[in-house]
Design an enzyme around this catalytic site. Sequence first.
Site, PDB file in Angstrom:
ATOM      1  N   TYR A 169      29.142 120.745  26.669  1.00 38.43           N
ATOM      2  CA  TYR A 169      28.019 120.553  25.698  1.00 38.43           C
ATOM      3  C   TYR A 169      29.110 120.056  24.262  1.00 38.43           C
ATOM      4  CZ  TYR A 169      26.545 122.240  21.266  1.00 38.43           C
ATOM      5  OH  TYR A 169      25.687 122.411  20.241  1.00 38.43           O
ATOM      6  N   PRO A 198      27.930 116.485  10.320  1.00 41.99           N
ATOM      7  CA  PRO A 198      27.352 118.003  10.532  1.00 41.99           C
ATOM      8  C   PRO A 198      27.426 119.083  11.904  1.00 41.99           C
ATOM      9  CG  PRO A 198      25.138 116.929  10.590  1.00 41.99           C
ATOM     10  CD  PRO A 198      27.029 116.113  10.066  1.00 41.99           C
ATOM     11  N   GLN A 247      23.329 120.230   6.026  1.00 42.42           N
ATOM     12  CA  GLN A 247      22.763 119.409   6.960  1.00 42.42           C
ATOM     13  C   GLN A 247      21.452 119.990   7.133  1.00 42.42           C
ATOM     14  OE1 GLN A 247      22.656 119.963  10.835  1.00 42.42           O
ATOM     15  NE2 GLN A 247      20.783 119.032  10.808  1.00 42.42           N
ATOM     16  N   TYR A 302      17.299 120.940   9.356  1.00 43.07           N
ATOM     17  CA  TYR A 302      16.237 120.868  10.267  1.00 43.07           C
ATOM     18  C   TYR A 302      15.249 120.970   9.116  1.00 43.07           C
ATOM     19  CZ  TYR A 302      19.472 119.643  13.865  1.00 43.07           C
ATOM     20  OH  TYR A 302      20.476 118.798  14.970  1.00 43.07           O
ATOM     21  N   THR A 322      18.420 116.106   8.563  1.00 46.15           N
ATOM     22  CA  THR A 322      18.377 115.677  10.030  1.00 46.15           C
ATOM     23  C   THR A 322      17.022 115.190  10.353  1.00 46.15           C
ATOM     24  OG1 THR A 322      20.583 116.292  10.473  1.00 46.15           O
ATOM     25  CG2 THR A 322      19.296 115.600  12.002  1.00 46.15           C
ATOM     26  N   ASP A 331      15.763 112.667  12.930  1.00 49.15           N
ATOM     27  CA  ASP A 331      16.085 112.483  14.815  1.00 49.15           C
ATOM     28  C   ASP A 331      15.639 113.100  15.604  1.00 49.15           C
ATOM     29  OD1 ASP A 331      18.426 113.320  14.283  1.00 49.15           O
ATOM     30  OD2 ASP A 331      19.536 112.333  14.652  1.00 49.15           O
ATOM     31  N   SER A 380      22.808 107.029  12.154  1.00 48.64           N
ATOM     32  CA  SER A 380      22.897 107.686  12.574  1.00 48.64           C
ATOM     33  C   SER A 380      22.012 107.750  14.215  1.00 48.64           C
ATOM     34  CB  SER A 380      23.352 109.406  12.716  1.00 48.64           C
ATOM     35  OG  SER A 380      23.839 109.820  13.917  1.00 48.64           O
ATOM     36  N   HIS A 403      22.477 110.262  16.112  1.00 45.96           N
ATOM     37  CA  HIS A 403      23.268 111.556  16.628  1.00 45.96           C
ATOM     38  C   HIS A 403      23.857 112.237  17.821  1.00 45.96           C
ATOM     39  CE1 HIS A 403      21.207 115.997  15.807  1.00 45.96           C
ATOM     40  NE2 HIS A 403      21.719 115.890  16.964  1.00 45.96           N
ATOM     41  N   ARG A 411      23.041 112.210  21.402  1.00 46.80           N
ATOM     42  CA  ARG A 411      22.695 113.569  21.809  1.00 46.80           C
ATOM     43  C   ARG A 411      20.702 113.478  21.949  1.00 46.80           C
ATOM     44  NH1 ARG A 411      26.986 116.794  21.941  1.00 46.80           N
ATOM     45  NH2 ARG A 411      26.036 119.251  21.281  1.00 46.80           N
ATOM     46  N   ASP A 448      27.298 107.094  11.165  1.00 50.35           N
ATOM     47  CA  ASP A 448      28.228 108.018  12.453  1.00 50.35           C
ATOM     48  C   ASP A 448      27.992 107.559  13.858  1.00 50.35           C
ATOM     49  OD1 ASP A 448      25.821 109.455  13.343  1.00 50.35           O
ATOM     50  OD2 ASP A 448      26.223 110.897  12.793  1.00 50.35           O
ATOM     51  N   ARG A 454      32.890 114.165  17.209  1.00 53.91           N
ATOM     52  CA  ARG A 454      33.406 115.117  18.118  1.00 53.91           C
ATOM     53  C   ARG A 454      34.796 114.648  17.787  1.00 53.91           C
ATOM     54  NH1 ARG A 454      28.975 112.235  20.267  1.00 53.91           N
ATOM     55  NH2 ARG A 454      28.337 113.478  22.280  1.00 53.91           N
TER      56      ARG A 454
HETATM   57  C1  LIG Z   1      28.028 119.152  19.502  1.00 60.01           C
HETATM   58  C2  LIG Z   1      27.959 118.468  18.627  1.00 60.01           C
HETATM   59  C3  LIG Z   1      26.816 119.193  17.794  1.00 60.01           C
HETATM   60  C4  LIG Z   1      26.583 118.122  17.167  1.00 60.01           C
HETATM   61  N1  LIG Z   1      25.416 119.472  16.318  1.00 60.01           N
HETATM   62  C5  LIG Z   1      24.708 118.997  15.272  1.00 60.01           C
HETATM   63  C6  LIG Z   1      23.967 119.094  13.777  1.00 60.01           C
HETATM   64  O1  LIG Z   1      23.432 120.700  13.860  1.00 60.01           O
HETATM   65  N2  LIG Z   1      23.192 118.777  13.082  1.00 60.01           N
HETATM   66  C7  LIG Z   1      23.046 116.996  12.858  1.00 60.01           C
HETATM   67  O2  LIG Z   1      22.247 116.613  12.082  1.00 60.01           O
HETATM   68  N3  LIG Z   1      23.611 117.062  13.792  1.00 60.01           N
HETATM   69  C8  LIG Z   1      24.415 117.120  15.479  1.00 60.01           C
HETATM   70  N4  LIG Z   1      25.290 115.949  15.758  1.00 60.01           N
HETATM   71  C9  LIG Z   1      25.612 114.955  15.836  1.00 60.01           C
HETATM   72  C10 LIG Z   1      26.387 114.469  14.494  1.00 60.01           C
HETATM   73  O3  LIG Z   1      26.112 114.771  13.491  1.00 60.01           O
HETATM   74  C11 LIG Z   1      26.856 112.778  14.771  1.00 60.01           C
HETATM   75  O4  LIG Z   1      25.720 112.698  14.662  1.00 60.01           O
HETATM   76  C12 LIG Z   1      27.532 112.896  16.241  1.00 60.01           C
HETATM   77  O5  LIG Z   1      28.332 113.755  16.258  1.00 60.01           O
HETATM   78  C13 LIG Z   1      28.520 111.206  14.943  1.00 60.01           C
HETATM   79  O6  LIG Z   1      29.093 111.187  16.812  1.00 60.01           O
HETATM   80  P1  LIG Z   1      30.730 111.145  17.105  1.00 60.01           P
HETATM   81  O7  LIG Z   1      30.557 112.407  18.025  1.00 60.01           O
HETATM   82  O8  LIG Z   1      30.441 110.080  18.058  1.00 60.01           O
HETATM   83  O9  LIG Z   1      31.846 111.236  16.284  1.00 60.01           O
HETATM   84  C14 LIG Z   1      25.930 117.299  17.275  1.00 60.01           C
HETATM   85  C15 LIG Z   1      27.028 116.382  17.324  1.00 60.01           C
HETATM   86  C16 LIG Z   1      27.344 116.690  18.170  1.00 60.01           C
HETATM   87  C17 LIG Z   1      29.221 116.323  19.353  1.00 60.01           C
END
Ligand SMILES: Cc1cc2nc3c(=O)[nH]c(=O)nc-3n(C[C@H](O)[C@H](O)[C@H](O)COP(=O)(O)O)c2cc1C
Length: 365
Positions: free
Chosen positions: A28, A81, A138, A140, A166, A168, A256, A258, A261, A289, A313
């Site tokens: 996850y 976040p 952060q 939504y 957010t 995206d 970003s 995300h 993801r 990020d 991460r």
């Molecule tokens: C497990 C996980 C959960 C995440 N949950 C959110 C979230 O709830 N809201 C959001 O804006 N970004 C979320 N993100 C994205 C992160 O804010 C960020 O954009 C991203 O992790 C940056 O990349 P990196 O993991 O390579 O540093 C999540 C990322 C991960 C890995």
Amino acid sequence: MGDLGELVNLREFEGAAQAVLDPVLYDYFASGAQDEVTVRDNEAAYRRLTLVPRVLRGAAPPSLDVTVLGTGMTMPVLVAPTAFHRLAHPEAERATARAAAAAGVTMIAAMLSTVAVEDIAAAARTAEAERDPSLWFQLYIQPDLGFTEAIVARAVAAGCRALVVTVDSPALGRNERNDRNDFHDLPPGVRCENLRELRGGEPGSVRQVVLSPEISWRHIDWLRGVSDLPIVLKGVLHPADAREAVANGVDGLLVSNHGGRQLDTTPATADQLPRLAEVVDGRIPLLVDGGVRRGTDVVKALALGADAVALGRPVLWGLAAGGEAGVSRVLDLMRTELVNALTLCGCEAPRGVTRDLVDGRHGCA
Ligand SMILES: Cc1cc2nc3c(=O)[nH]c(=O)nc-3n(C[C@H](O)[C@H](O)[C@H](O)COP(=O)(O)O)c2cc1C
């Protein structure tokens, strides 16, 4: 938990976290959308860029302090976040917040946190930041604007100093590792505490988050009417959207994808950053990020036009591997690397990092 002191860089924390996490939860955190092309490319893009240092600058040892949208930070690195910290460690977002606050690092608390924003803020309050924790929130935007307004009011009352919206996520990205693992619900006892209905102070049921394609610039205008906090849009990649954000009076952008993801095969953020920096042209702060793992990555991001970066991460890996101490070690290692990289580039401060220090032509991937 092994000895955290034996882990010498951020990447090594991933292995340490994997060793202690349930494989479904590791997937996850680690995974991205579909083929995970963007997940890999975010890191690879930094490796493709080279640094071209200056010499004989007679520079003082670097000072990393920066201020972004009125929030002072001890380095140009924030905690991105990320949802569901309780899946990584029982102390969840409280541990992350304590480590970030102790390091003077701003944490962007996720709306989908497993600890209520009020409790995150309490954990983030240090002796120096008794009234205003170094915390952003952060969001939504939910189609139920009354509910969205109530969440924003809670974040404001808790002392959050900026809203990171957010943008995206008009839908959830297709994650095939989660599909394969049949991981679609939080385990019993883990809940999004900010989505709990509060009626007359009594805790009620927990809502499901809604990711809606109906959210538009109109909602950003609406949000400006319900809160005075600076608004940062997270997840802007298209230069036309950056232009529109500036025209709409948005206060900052977090470039970003995300962490790969959401929409797979979007460009690596390091590759897209210069295009957005050109459009924004210093009028509002630019954060980035995705794939930042090294102090040298931070220097490259600064050279390409970012005011600060955020870590996703690596913070989760630190949390899983060692709770608060693990996150502290991740942030300490990043600070040490950043001081070293700036010194070796001949820079006294993040502000001294100029565009000419980075070169995309050689490639060292
Ligand atoms: C497990 C996980 C959960 C995440 N949950 C959110 C979230 O709830 N809201 C959001 O804006 N970004 C979320 N993100 C994205 C992160 O804010 C960020 O954009 C991203 O992790 C940056 O990349 P990196 O993991 O390579 O540093 C999540 C990322 C991960 C890995």
